[in-house]
Design a protein around this motif. Structure first.
Motif, mmCIF file in Angstrom:
data_model
loop_
_atom_site.group_PDB
_atom_site.id
_atom_site.type_symbol
_atom_site.label_atom_id
_atom_site.label_comp_id
_atom_site.label_asym_id
_atom_site.label_seq_id
_atom_site.Cartn_x
_atom_site.Cartn_y
_atom_site.Cartn_z
ATOM 1 N N GLN A 186 0.825 -1.202 0.000
ATOM 2 C CA GLN A 186 0.000 0.000 0.000
ATOM 3 C C GLN A 186 0.865 1.260 0.000
ATOM 4 O O GLN A 186 0.511 2.270 -0.602
ATOM 5 C CB GLN A 186 -0.926 -0.027 1.209
ATOM 6 N N MET A 189 1.825 2.677 -3.431
ATOM 7 C CA MET A 189 0.949 3.666 -4.049
ATOM 8 C C MET A 189 1.164 5.053 -3.452
ATOM 9 O O MET A 189 1.125 6.069 -4.156
ATOM 10 C CB MET A 189 -0.511 3.226 -3.914
ATOM 11 N N ALA A 190 1.417 5.106 -2.141
ATOM 12 C CA ALA A 190 1.669 6.399 -1.506
ATOM 13 C C ALA A 190 2.967 7.016 -2.014
ATOM 14 O O ALA A 190 3.035 8.222 -2.294
ATOM 15 C CB ALA A 190 1.727 6.225 0.011
ATOM 16 N N ARG A 255 -8.754 8.876 -8.997
ATOM 17 C CA ARG A 255 -8.979 9.033 -7.563
ATOM 18 C C ARG A 255 -8.680 7.692 -6.897
ATOM 19 O O ARG A 255 -8.621 6.669 -7.560
ATOM 20 C CB ARG A 255 -10.415 9.472 -7.275
ATOM 21 N N PHE A 256 -8.512 7.717 -5.581
ATOM 22 C CA PHE A 256 -8.236 6.487 -4.849
ATOM 23 C C PHE A 256 -9.562 5.798 -4.556
ATOM 24 O O PHE A 256 -10.120 5.870 -3.469
ATOM 25 C CB PHE A 256 -7.468 6.789 -3.560
ATOM 26 N N ASP A 257 -10.036 5.137 -5.569
ATOM 27 C CA ASP A 257 -11.349 4.502 -5.560
ATOM 28 C C ASP A 257 -11.169 3.077 -6.076
ATOM 29 O O ASP A 257 -10.352 2.829 -6.976
ATOM 30 C CB ASP A 257 -12.287 5.305 -6.476
ATOM 31 N N VAL A 261 -8.778 2.344 -9.376
ATOM 32 C CA VAL A 261 -7.482 1.666 -9.231
ATOM 33 C C VAL A 261 -7.461 0.394 -10.062
ATOM 34 O O VAL A 261 -6.494 0.109 -10.790
ATOM 35 C CB VAL A 261 -7.202 1.349 -7.745
ATOM 36 N N ASN A 428 -14.684 -1.951 1.231
ATOM 37 C CA ASN A 428 -13.644 -1.325 0.407
ATOM 38 C C ASN A 428 -12.938 -2.398 -0.423
ATOM 39 O O ASN A 428 -12.187 -3.216 0.103
ATOM 40 C CB ASN A 428 -12.636 -0.598 1.298
ATOM 41 N N THR A 430 -10.654 -1.927 -2.877
ATOM 42 C CA THR A 430 -9.452 -1.427 -3.558
ATOM 43 C C THR A 430 -8.358 -2.479 -3.648
ATOM 44 O O THR A 430 -7.690 -2.605 -4.677
ATOM 45 C CB THR A 430 -8.910 -0.177 -2.841
#
Length: 488
Positions: A186, A189-190, A255-257, A261, A428, A430
């Motif tokens: 994760q 991605m950041a 967007r972070f959706d 993604v 979620n 994602t």
């Protein structure tokens, strides 16, 4: 730095295969840790469902012993454990019959999130989905969690998706890959999309190549029958390594959706070029020379003296799009290797012109993302070697091992399953694979497997506790490159 724990909504979680190995080793110990962290509501309910004809007291005792054994390095508080065990109940159930389903329906509450974890063989997924529907156990907000393997080829994956889609919408299906629950994945991605420093350089103009390595020190163990029908390509590349490649290579989503993604990940898979036969190396491990009886060679371990299944695979592939045209991706995974290590390395190109002359040697910036062990990120930079004697260059790491950088409170040791199960309850998706992703991955994988099967290729032997077959190193050296060293 203290991590913030946000409780999830109240839920009923049914674990089909609730007495199985995965439930005892990962799912229930993980839920216990979330309970202790205050993330699991005390009124939440967990229902184990399996064939074994046992009562709830026996089941709670079994899970208590499992948590004591697999709960992690921290000590288990007896009061916390007893309180958690009171959230557990049990139903003896027949996945292909009618036994136990009415009892399960009686135990389910209304007006809470209902989640169903299919910790069983894929052949039972369709049966469970049908019976959940027939007995009215689900509603539009219910979720199901399914474990890999998601088929063994495109045809079976498509059929599996159809079996589930007959009773559940895609938004209710959570295909779990525990690699995507790791903190570093994760953070990838950041790092990419939260830092202006990297994103402008994240393309073929500046990146020389990318390596993805997942190395294991263990052999096939008790999974011999399954593994010999799957091999490293099906067991690791088609899912774990494919997902890591997608996160590395995808375009920034709008967007972070979840769907935004996964749309970008799907584009990467569909842009993967076919792999040429001379860009593939397959291997089988030999017996441990120090202890051959306890750690035999691969063929002995799977009880198939003529097996052509690979326990190691390395390959070179390309992505046919503007961002990555000409940049090779090297994938490598294997069992019984020199060290347990999962790492992604982004190797940047040489500087256009070295002012220090040839004697300074080649120095490249490398961004290394370590998934296990010791999760963290390192950026290799070139500096002058301290001391007199001229301009001598050396490479040093800017190290952000999470446990060191964030401290013990900030780098909370959360298992991937804990994070992903909480994401299921939140709704979620994602970090979960979509059906079209799975099928696209198989559409790329199937021709590769079919190719070496038709050619009659035989995996190359490699020594236990090594970096794999010599041909793997030669695959890189032909391109004037080297694998990054596999380290503990």
């Amino acid at each position: 730095m203290v991590s913030r724990v946000i409780p999830v909504a109240s839920f009923d979680l049914v674990i089909f295969g609730g007495t199985g190995d995965l439930a005892r080793r990962k799912i229930l110990p993980g839920l216990f840790r979330r309970y202790c962290a205050g993330q699991m509501p005390p009124e939440a309910r967990i229902i184990g469902a399996a064939r074994a004809d046992i009562d709830v007291t026996t089941y709670r005792d079994m899970i208590g012993e499992a948590i004591a054994e697999f709960g992690g390095s921290t000590s288990v508080d007896p009061e916390d454990l007893n309180a958690f065990l009171q959230t557990l109940s049990y139903v003896a159930i027949d996945a292909r019959g009618e036994t136990g389903w009415r009892e399960l329906a009686k135990q389910m509450r209304r007006k809470v999130v209902r989640a169903f974890y299919f910790s069983v063989a894929p052949g039972l997924f369709g049966d469970l989905a049908e019976r959940l529907n027939n007995h009215g156990l689900t509603d539009d907000d219910s979720r199901i969690v399914v474990e890999k393997p998601f088929g063994r080829d495109l045809e079976s994956a498509h059929q599996l998706n159809q079996d589930l889609a007959a009773f559940f919408d895609e938004g209710q299906i959570y295909r779990i890959d525990h690699y995507l629950g790791k903190e570093t994945v994760q953070n990838l991605m950041a790092v990419r999309f939260g830092n202006m420093l990297f994103e402008p350089l994240w393309n073929s103009q500046f990146v020389d190549h990318i390596q993805i390595t997942v190395a294991e020190t263990v052999g096939v163990g008790g999974r011999g029958e399954y593994y010999d029908k799957s091999g490293a390509m099906r067991d690791m590349v088609q899912n774990h390594l494919m997902q890591l490649l997608c996160l590395i290579a995808m375009e920034p989503p709008a967007r972070f959706d979840p769907d935004a993604v996964r749309d970008e990940k799907l584009k990467v898979i569909r842009a993967l070029e076919p792999v040429e036969p001379h860009h593939i190396v397959r291997g089988q491990y030999e017996a441990d020379q120090d202890n051959p009886e306890e750690h035999p060679d691969y063929r002995t371990a799977v009880e198939n003296p003529k097996s052509r299944t690979e326990s190691f695979i390395a390959m070179k592939t390309h992505i046919a799009n503007w961002r990555w045209a000409g940049t090779p991706f090297y994938l490598r995974t294997g069992k019984r290797m020199v060290a347990r290590s999962s790492e992604i390395s982004i190797v940047f190109k040489d500087t256009p012109h070295s002012i220090f002359g040839e004697e300074a040697g080649r120095h490249r910036n490398v961004l290394s993302i370590r998934l296990q062990p010791n999760e963290g990120i390192k950026l290799g930079v070139t500096i002058k070697e301290p001391g007199p004697g001229g301009m001598r260059l050396i490479d040093v790491p800017l190290d952000m091992t999470f446990a060191d950088a964030l401290g013990p409170d900030g780098a909370e040791n959360v298992d991937a399953y804990e994070r992903l199960i909480m994401d299921v309850i939140r709704g979620n998706q994602t970090l979960f694979m979509r059906g079209d992703e799975v099928e696209a991955a198989w559409a790329w994988t199937d021709p590769i497997i079919e190719g070496w099967t038709n050619r009659g290729d035989v995996p190359k032997p490699y020594a236990s506790h090594s970096a794999g077959p010599d041909a793997s190193a030669q695959l890189m050296r032909r391109d004037d490159r080297d694998w990054r060293e596999v380290t503990p």
